[in-house]
Design a protein around this motif. Sequence first.
Motif, short mmCIF file in Angstrom:
data_model
loop_
_atom_site.label_atom_id
_atom_site.label_comp_id
_atom_site.label_asym_id
_atom_site.label_seq_id
_atom_site.Cartn_x
_atom_site.Cartn_y
_atom_site.Cartn_z
N LEU A 1 0.84 -1.20 0.00
CA LEU A 1 0.00 0.00 0.00
C LEU A 1 0.87 1.24 0.00
CD1 LEU A 1 -3.16 0.79 1.78
CD2 LEU A 1 -1.25 1.92 2.80
N TRP A 2 1.90 1.21 0.85
CA TRP A 2 2.79 2.37 0.96
C TRP A 2 3.55 2.61 -0.35
CZ3 TRP A 2 8.02 2.59 0.32
CH2 TRP A 2 8.59 3.84 0.58
N LEU A 3 4.02 1.51 -0.96
CA LEU A 3 4.78 1.64 -2.20
C LEU A 3 3.92 2.27 -3.29
CD1 LEU A 3 7.59 0.91 -3.19
CD2 LEU A 3 6.69 -1.27 -3.97
N GLY A 4 2.64 1.87 -3.33
CA GLY A 4 1.72 2.45 -4.29
C GLY A 4 1.54 3.93 -4.04
N ILE A 5 1.41 4.31 -2.77
CA ILE A 5 1.21 5.72 -2.45
C ILE A 5 2.44 6.53 -2.81
CG2 ILE A 5 0.94 7.33 -0.53
CD1 ILE A 5 -0.95 5.24 0.66
N LEU A 6 3.63 5.97 -2.57
CA LEU A 6 4.86 6.69 -2.93
C LEU A 6 4.89 6.93 -4.43
CD1 LEU A 6 7.59 7.62 -1.51
CD2 LEU A 6 8.56 5.75 -2.81
N ALA A 7 4.53 5.90 -5.22
CA ALA A 7 4.51 6.04 -6.67
C ALA A 7 3.51 7.12 -7.07
CB ALA A 7 4.16 4.72 -7.32
N TYR A 8 2.36 7.15 -6.37
CA TYR A 8 1.34 8.16 -6.67
C TYR A 8 1.85 9.56 -6.36
CZ TYR A 8 -2.85 10.95 -5.88
OH TYR A 8 -3.77 11.94 -5.90
N MET B 1 4.79 10.57 -6.49
CA MET B 1 5.79 10.93 -7.49
C MET B 1 5.15 11.18 -8.85
SD MET B 1 8.69 8.22 -6.59
CE MET B 1 9.74 8.38 -5.16
N GLY B 2 3.84 10.99 -8.96
CA GLY B 2 3.18 11.18 -10.23
C GLY B 2 3.28 9.97 -11.15
N PHE B 3 3.59 8.80 -10.58
CA PHE B 3 3.77 7.59 -11.36
C PHE B 3 2.52 6.72 -11.15
CE2 PHE B 3 7.47 4.57 -12.60
CZ PHE B 3 6.71 4.07 -13.62
N ASP B 4 1.39 7.17 -11.72
CA ASP B 4 0.12 6.52 -11.42
C ASP B 4 0.02 5.10 -11.95
OD1 ASP B 4 -0.53 8.78 -10.18
OD2 ASP B 4 -2.35 9.22 -11.31
N TYR C 1 -0.80 -0.77 -10.61
CA TYR C 1 -0.34 -2.17 -10.67
C TYR C 1 -0.06 -2.71 -9.27
CZ TYR C 1 0.05 -2.00 -15.70
OH TYR C 1 -0.23 -1.90 -17.02
N ILE C 2 0.57 -1.87 -8.42
CA ILE C 2 0.90 -2.35 -7.07
C ILE C 2 -0.37 -2.62 -6.28
CG2 ILE C 2 1.95 -1.69 -4.90
CD1 ILE C 2 4.10 -0.25 -6.54
N PRO D 1 13.95 6.18 -14.30
CA PRO D 1 14.49 7.54 -14.12
C PRO D 1 13.59 8.45 -13.30
CG PRO D 1 13.92 7.12 -16.43
CD PRO D 1 13.80 5.82 -15.72
N THR D 2 12.24 8.29 -13.42
CA THR D 2 11.34 9.15 -12.64
C THR D 2 11.57 8.93 -11.15
OG1 THR D 2 9.73 8.66 -14.34
CG2 THR D 2 8.95 9.85 -12.43
N ILE D 3 11.58 7.66 -10.75
CA ILE D 3 11.72 7.36 -9.32
C ILE D 3 13.10 7.76 -8.83
CG2 ILE D 3 11.72 5.49 -7.63
CD1 ILE D 3 9.53 4.18 -9.20
N ASN D 4 14.11 7.53 -9.66
CA ASN D 4 15.46 7.92 -9.25
C ASN D 4 15.56 9.43 -9.04
OD1 ASN D 4 17.59 5.78 -9.02
ND2 ASN D 4 16.48 5.12 -10.84
N ALA D 5 14.92 10.20 -9.95
CA ALA D 5 15.00 11.65 -9.83
C ALA D 5 14.29 12.14 -8.57
CB ALA D 5 14.39 12.31 -11.06
N ARG D 6 13.23 11.45 -8.17
CA ARG D 6 12.46 11.91 -7.02
C ARG D 6 12.91 11.32 -5.69
NH1 ARG D 6 7.53 14.43 -7.89
NH2 ARG D 6 7.88 15.02 -5.76
N ALA D 7 13.68 10.23 -5.72
CA ALA D 7 13.97 9.55 -4.45
C ALA D 7 15.44 9.57 -4.06
CB ALA D 7 13.48 8.10 -4.52
#
Lengths: 396, 124
Positions: free
Chosen positions: A109-116, A118-121, A126-127, A190-196
């Motif tokens: 649940l948390w991983l999904g929210i983190l992706a959200y 970051m704008g990675f819907d 999927y998660i 790259p999106t997640i790397n740039a944000r995290a």
Amino acid sequence: MSLFEIPLGPQHPALKEPIRFIFKLDGEIVVGAEPRLGYVHRGVEKLAETRTFIQDVYLAERICGICSAAHTTCFVQAVEELLGIEPPPRAKYIRLIVFELNRIQSHLLWLGILAYEMGFDTLFMYIWRDRERVLDVLEMITGNRVLYAINQIGGVRHDIDDKIAAYMRKALSYLRERTKYYKGIVERDPTINARAVEVGILKKRDAIALCAVGPTTRGSGVKFDIRADDPYAALDEVPFNVVVYDTEDVMARTLVRIDEILESISMIEYALDHMPSGDIRVRVPRVVPAGEAVSRVEAPRGELVYYVRSAGGEKPERVKVRTPTLANIPALCKMLEGAYVADIPVIVASIDPCLACMDRAIFVDVSKEKVWVWSERELRRYSLRWYRSREGVRRR
Amino acid sequence: MSVIKELLKNLFTKPITLKYPQERKPPAERFRGRVYVDYDKCIGCGLCARDCPASAIEMVVIEPEKGIRGRRPLIDLSRCIFCGQCELSCPRKAIKFIHEYELATSDKKSLLLIPPKPKGSQKP
């Protein structure tokens, strides 16, 4: 340059402890964060004193919906210590299995929210789709997707039979594949790397000094896990590794949680293979002898502590709960110092304070005497726009 | 780029969600829905009312001549939290949770499970 002040909160519907922050800003950079707690004081601890121990199990379960298995396990263990009884070995294994399944669904649940955030819907969808598999298993064992009501004083309510075990193994092997796939995405995208990467730094010495708990502290290289330090349920018989990453940023906390999902899956499979047979519950008296007990568990978000005191009756004299999110608030303020405004959603999400943290943010520009209100959605949109306009700035 | 591969693959699969009122997922075997009370098995001990964390159960007297044994539980489903403690507390297994879960209603009174009057009772 004059400092801006941004009050944030206090209304956060999904958080168990709504919080208000006042951010001091120097341009785009947060230089100070000041928390204020106590907006939804529900009086649960006082309420627990007016109910019997049996009723308090359900009250404890409702303190948090996402880690409800952690709360009941912790409370029930404290009461069992007061009673001086030991649950049957099989009950301990079932407790462990439900606890770890609970951890898997909480981390997904948390991983999904983190992706959200970051704008990675796409990843978020999927998660959460795969999280349903864990919830199906939990529904099969306990009868409910959340609020399992499986822990009882003296044991557990439901047994795990062969049919459920077979279904569980199938779901777990599917989840292991998917989690490995998500780990690959998190590491490479790259999106997640740039944000995290290098966002929300919490130094190891700060994590120790500010008493951070759970994945927040393990992401800063501190090897601190109640499951290893003070084993409960059947944990002294089930082998597992404490996951530690030492890059001290949001990425480290993400990878800690992903690896913990994989660890939990192995733990459950081991527990299913080595589960002893026998009773799942012992009869317990209603009257609990006088005394006091402290119980600790490693909830998905970190160390959870219950203190229970009985004066020798059907009702407790005092129940004290210390939830992990509270312990992580000082560390969160430290992380926010030096961060960009656009990173606030991701950093706040990285300690896993449930969701919807950014509701009703009021922004005050002190120099222009201007006040405006941003909802969580607008702040998220602002952060996405900010990153898009500076694409490449932080990419390495 | 692996997300895009996954995306393309999912273009050709069925949606994971169900069209709820038309399609229903059957609940799990142990699912706790509406409470069902077998009033014939009930002995009126009142343990369910004593253990209920939500104070949803009240013992009402339906056969005054039988004293404490003439009581039966009156369950208010609008207060019920579906924890299942009454099922565990009941010494005669008279309480069960059945699979019915669509309990939304505009008539609050329909959520009261009122014990039936005993057969051959004098009262109207």
